[in-house]
Design an enzyme around this catalytic site. Structure first.
Site, PDB file in Angstrom:
ATOM      1  N   TYR A   1       0.838  -1.210   0.000  1.00 61.40           N
ATOM      2  CA  TYR A   1       0.000   0.000   0.000  1.00 61.40           C
ATOM      3  C   TYR A   1       0.871   1.257   0.000  1.00 61.40           C
ATOM      4  O   TYR A   1       0.582   2.236  -0.679  1.00 61.40           O
ATOM      5  CB  TYR A   1      -0.947   0.019   1.211  1.00 61.40           C
ATOM      6  CG  TYR A   1      -1.941   1.153   1.116  1.00 61.40           C
ATOM      7  CD1 TYR A   1      -3.159   0.971   0.482  1.00 61.40           C
ATOM      8  CD2 TYR A   1      -1.633   2.418   1.622  1.00 61.40           C
ATOM      9  CE1 TYR A   1      -4.059   2.022   0.343  1.00 61.40           C
ATOM     10  CE2 TYR A   1      -2.527   3.475   1.479  1.00 61.40           C
ATOM     11  CZ  TYR A   1      -3.746   3.266   0.848  1.00 61.40           C
ATOM     12  OH  TYR A   1      -4.632   4.303   0.713  1.00 61.40           O
TER      13      TYR A   1
ATOM     14  N   PHE B   1      -6.996  21.659 -24.701  1.00 61.67           N
ATOM     15  CA  PHE B   1      -7.303  20.239 -24.818  1.00 61.67           C
ATOM     16  C   PHE B   1      -8.528  19.976 -23.950  1.00 61.67           C
ATOM     17  O   PHE B   1      -8.709  20.610 -22.908  1.00 61.67           O
ATOM     18  CB  PHE B   1      -6.127  19.329 -24.430  1.00 61.67           C
ATOM     19  CG  PHE B   1      -6.512  17.887 -24.639  1.00 61.67           C
ATOM     20  CD1 PHE B   1      -6.652  17.397 -25.928  1.00 61.67           C
ATOM     21  CD2 PHE B   1      -6.818  17.053 -23.574  1.00 61.67           C
ATOM     22  CE1 PHE B   1      -7.087  16.096 -26.155  1.00 61.67           C
ATOM     23  CE2 PHE B   1      -7.251  15.754 -23.792  1.00 61.67           C
ATOM     24  CZ  PHE B   1      -7.390  15.273 -25.082  1.00 61.67           C
ATOM     25  N   THR B   2      -9.359  19.031 -24.385  1.00 62.73           N
ATOM     26  CA  THR B   2     -10.675  18.818 -23.773  1.00 62.73           C
ATOM     27  C   THR B   2     -10.621  18.658 -22.257  1.00 62.73           C
ATOM     28  O   THR B   2     -11.213  19.454 -21.519  1.00 62.73           O
ATOM     29  CB  THR B   2     -11.333  17.583 -24.411  1.00 62.73           C
ATOM     30  OG1 THR B   2     -10.431  16.489 -24.312  1.00 62.73           O
ATOM     31  CG2 THR B   2     -11.679  17.835 -25.878  1.00 62.73           C
TER      32      THR B   2
ATOM     33  N   ASP C   1       2.212  20.302 -20.364  1.00 62.34           N
ATOM     34  CA  ASP C   1       1.545  19.026 -20.630  1.00 62.34           C
ATOM     35  C   ASP C   1       2.547  18.189 -21.436  1.00 62.34           C
ATOM     36  O   ASP C   1       2.724  18.379 -22.636  1.00 62.34           O
ATOM     37  CB  ASP C   1       0.251  19.253 -21.416  1.00 62.34           C
ATOM     38  CG  ASP C   1      -0.497  17.943 -21.652  1.00 62.34           C
ATOM     39  OD1 ASP C   1       0.122  16.877 -21.514  1.00 62.34           O
ATOM     40  OD2 ASP C   1      -1.696  17.998 -21.987  1.00 62.34           O
TER      41      ASP C   1
ATOM     42  N   LYS D   1       0.269   7.710 -23.416  1.00 65.59           N
ATOM     43  CA  LYS D   1       0.690   8.075 -24.772  1.00 65.59           C
ATOM     44  C   LYS D   1       2.189   7.763 -24.908  1.00 65.59           C
ATOM     45  O   LYS D   1       2.569   6.616 -25.073  1.00 65.59           O
ATOM     46  CB  LYS D   1       0.388   9.547 -25.052  1.00 65.59           C
ATOM     47  CG  LYS D   1      -1.079   9.833 -25.345  1.00 65.59           C
ATOM     48  CD  LYS D   1      -1.943   9.904 -24.135  1.00 65.59           C
ATOM     49  CE  LYS D   1      -3.273  10.565 -24.371  1.00 65.59           C
ATOM     50  NZ  LYS D   1      -4.129  10.529 -23.169  1.00 65.59           N
TER      51      LYS D   1
ATOM     52  N   ARG E   1     -12.856  15.710 -33.813  1.00 65.40           N
ATOM     53  CA  ARG E   1     -12.124  16.765 -33.109  1.00 65.40           C
ATOM     54  C   ARG E   1     -12.535  18.100 -33.710  1.00 65.40           C
ATOM     55  O   ARG E   1     -11.782  18.755 -34.424  1.00 65.40           O
ATOM     56  CB  ARG E   1     -10.600  16.586 -33.217  1.00 65.40           C
ATOM     57  CG  ARG E   1     -10.057  15.337 -32.571  1.00 65.40           C
ATOM     58  CD  ARG E   1      -9.780  15.396 -31.075  1.00 65.40           C
ATOM     59  NE  ARG E   1     -10.907  15.292 -30.204  1.00 65.40           N
ATOM     60  CZ  ARG E   1     -10.820  14.924 -28.914  1.00 65.40           C
ATOM     61  NH1 ARG E   1      -9.668  14.600 -28.380  1.00 65.40           N
ATOM     62  NH2 ARG E   1     -11.875  14.902 -28.146  1.00 65.40           N
TER      63      ARG E   1
ATOM     64  N   PHE F   1     -18.451  15.137 -26.187  1.00 66.56           N
ATOM     65  CA  PHE F   1     -18.072  14.273 -27.321  1.00 66.56           C
ATOM     66  C   PHE F   1     -18.000  12.802 -26.937  1.00 66.56           C
ATOM     67  O   PHE F   1     -18.173  11.928 -27.771  1.00 66.56           O
ATOM     68  CB  PHE F   1     -16.727  14.725 -27.908  1.00 66.56           C
ATOM     69  CG  PHE F   1     -15.590  14.695 -26.928  1.00 66.56           C
ATOM     70  CD1 PHE F   1     -15.356  15.769 -26.086  1.00 66.56           C
ATOM     71  CD2 PHE F   1     -14.757  13.594 -26.836  1.00 66.56           C
ATOM     72  CE1 PHE F   1     -14.325  15.740 -25.165  1.00 66.56           C
ATOM     73  CE2 PHE F   1     -13.719  13.549 -25.924  1.00 66.56           C
ATOM     74  CZ  PHE F   1     -13.507  14.628 -25.071  1.00 66.56           C
TER      75      PHE F   1
HETATM   76  O1  PLI Z   1      -6.608  10.500 -21.092  1.00 66.61           O
HETATM   77  P1  PLI Z   1      -5.819  10.934 -19.865  1.00 66.61           P
HETATM   78  O2  PLI Z   1      -6.669  11.296 -18.741  1.00 66.61           O
HETATM   79  O3  PLI Z   1      -4.736   9.979 -19.493  1.00 66.61           O
HETATM   80  O4  PLI Z   1      -4.996  12.240 -20.315  1.00 66.61           O
HETATM   81  C1  PLI Z   1      -5.622  13.443 -20.643  1.00 66.61           C
HETATM   82  C2  PLI Z   1      -4.835  14.147 -21.713  1.00 66.61           C
HETATM   83  C3  PLI Z   1      -4.083  15.232 -21.372  1.00 66.61           C
HETATM   84  N1  PLI Z   1      -3.375  15.912 -22.317  1.00 66.61           N
HETATM   85  C4  PLI Z   1      -3.380  15.546 -23.614  1.00 66.61           C
HETATM   86  C5  PLI Z   1      -2.582  16.339 -24.586  1.00 66.61           C
HETATM   87  C6  PLI Z   1      -4.101  14.452 -24.018  1.00 66.61           C
HETATM   88  O5  PLI Z   1      -4.061  14.096 -25.296  1.00 66.61           O
HETATM   89  C7  PLI Z   1      -4.883  13.712 -23.058  1.00 66.61           C
HETATM   90  C8  PLI Z   1      -5.699  12.632 -23.432  1.00 66.61           C
HETATM   91  N2  PLI Z   1      -5.905  12.375 -24.697  1.00 66.61           N
HETATM   92  C9  PLI Z   1      -6.705  11.472 -25.246  1.00 66.61           C
HETATM   93  C10 PLI Z   1      -7.541  10.534 -24.455  1.00 66.61           C
HETATM   94  C11 PLI Z   1      -6.752  11.412 -26.687  1.00 66.61           C
HETATM   95  O6  PLI Z   1      -7.443  10.530 -27.236  1.00 66.61           O
HETATM   96  O7  PLI Z   1      -6.069  12.237 -27.324  1.00 66.61           O
END
Ligand code: PLI
Length: 465
Positions: free
Chosen positions: A77, A129-130, A220, A263, A387, A454
């Protein structure tokens, strides 16, 4: 030999050890599945998808070393050894002093927005970004776009379309005063602009400007490795510098960063926020226990943190990133050769179809990019993502649609997952949809959720006349 002598192609620096069968679904099944999903590709079951280009987030193929790392998970933990591996990797490669793990990127965005934004403060950023903007607004911040104007033009070939417009930022500071700016929210690369990079010269100049006014820069870093590739390729003086070195220098101009490790870092789940300032760190470390979990796991299993630590190292290999972006470009070149309108130059993680130019007869209120994603799925079972106006949501003050100039459909390439032959199949399907573009009628929205619409909005096709 002969004509091809001297030619040297790139190839993936890995070979395939395990495969997962794909499912081909019939046209009738696709029609049914799309109607059931309310014409929103987020609502499709993945079993109904053939080639899945919805996102590059969490869809990566892990390496044998990462899978081996999962077996070394220390599921204590508190104080898991995998946390310390991750902390060392982030400190070594990104250079920040203090790390707080989170379950994914938006967990980090939530914490950072809560501790670093006072209600009413501005948060200038190089395009929204969203999830990032949603958390900034939930914390009472006012997002302000300060990306260079070239980023809003899909055909403009500026090599660093992600750059901050320093003049626009300076004007905002002059108008509002530095005290009303929470921090600069800097993304590298810029997802919504088409995966477009920020130059090292721009981040250096941004640092100088922000230091003069005592404003923090929060990065970011989700796709910073991809950004570093473009700096190495396009910016004078960086051709012989390693990707790892470029990433480290870039971060050195910022005060902290958040990350969706799903990513660049080649894992299926995970994220973090890291800062240099000890007082800010202490607030983040305290808040994480409320929303994510203890500060040495942040909502992750020990094994996830181990896979992230290994993924960070793998992502920084020059031959890996060259092949990753090479594959995206391969698809982009095919579409460009067929004169299909896409965002140029091709960015780091995806091809963005220019739905406005694709469907010149559809006004933005008929959701051209959402329509294009639906048509592509109907044609071949390939899943893309809207998008455009749907993703942009509504203005929190007026309640009106936000109408972005970019109305795009994203074909996002997961890392180390698909082959060049899959890219050929994708390009051919896009071409077929393009050839039949005159028949598209558009969609109307019949269900709209309150947050990040979306993901869950539903649509109906407009009747053909
Ligand atoms: O999907 P998360 O919560 O691990 O991360 C959010 C996120 C933050 N910044 C950027 C630049 C992103 O591209 C992002 C998530 N992007 C997604 C899910 C995408 O499909 O692009």
């Amino acid at each position: 030999m002969g004509q091809q002598a001297g030619r040297r192609s790139w190839a993936e620096p890995w070979k395939i050890k395990m495969v997962e069968p794909l499912r081909v679904v019939s046209r009738e099944q696709r029609e049914r599945a799309l109607a059931d999903a309310g014409y929103n590709t987020f609502l499709l079951r993945s079993d109904d998808v053939y080639i899945d280009l919805l996102t590059d987030s969490g869809t990566n193929a892990m390496s044998d070393r990462q899978w081996a790392g999962l077996m070394l998970g220390d599921e204590a933990y508190a104080g898991s050894r995998n946390f310390f591996h991750l902390e060392e990797a982030v400190q070594r490669r990104y250079g920040y002093r203090h790390l707080v793990p989170t379950h994914q990127g938006r967990g980090a965005e939530h914490l950072l927005s809560k501790v670093a934004i006072q209600p009413g403060q501005f948060v200038p950023g190089n395009m929204y970004f969203t999830t990032t903007r949603a958390h900034q607004e939930l914390a009472g911040g006012v997002f302000t776009d300060v990306i260079i104007p070239e980023a809003h033009d899909p055909s403009d070939r500026h090599p660093f379309k992600g750059n901050v417009d320093l003049g626009a930022l300076e004007a905002l500071i002059a108008r509002e005063g530095a005290g009303r700016i929470a921090y600069v929210s800097l993304a590298a690369t810029v997802n919504m602009a088409g995966g477009q990079p920020v130059s090292m010269a721009n981040v250096r100049a941004l640092r100088a400007l922000c230091s003069r006014h005592g404003i923090r820069i929060m990065l970011d870093a989700t796709r910073l490795v991809e950004n570093a590739f473009f700096i190495q390729e396009r910016e004078e003086g960086f051709a012989t510098r390693s990707i790892a070195d470029i990433v480290h220098e870039f971060c050195s101009y910022t005060d902290g960063a958040w990350m969706s490790s799903k990513k660049d870092s080649l894992v299926n789940i995970g994220g973090w926020v890291a800062v240099n300032d000890t007082a800010l760190f202490e607030e983040l470390r305290n808040l994480v226990v409320l929303y994510e979990g203890l500060h040495t796991y942040g909502g992750l299993a020990g094994r996830d943190m181990e896979a992230m630590a290994i993924g960070i190292e793998e992502s920084l290999q020059d031959d890996y990133i060259r092949a990753r972006i090479g594959q995206v470009r391969y698809l982009g070149d095919l579409l460009t050769d067929w004169e299909i309108p896409i965002v140029q130059p091709v960015g780091g993680h995806a091809i963005f179809l220019d739905a406005r130019a694709f469907y010149v007869h559809l006004p933005q209120d008929l959701f051209p990019a959402q329509t294009l994603a639906a048509e592509l799925y109907l044609d071949s079972g390939i899943r893309a993502m809207e998008r455009g106006i749907v993703s942009a949501g509504r203005n929190p003050l007026t309640g009106d649609h936000t109408r972005p100039r970019l109305e795009l459909t994203r074909l996002t390439i997961p890392r180390r997952v698909y082959t060049q032959a899959h890219m050929d199949v994708v390009a051919e399907s896009v071409k077929n949809v393009h050839d039949n573009r005159a028949w598209a009628r558009g969609l109307r929205m019949v269900y709209e959720p309150k947050y990040l619409r979306f993901f869950q909005a539903r649509f109906e096709p407009l009747p053909s006349n």
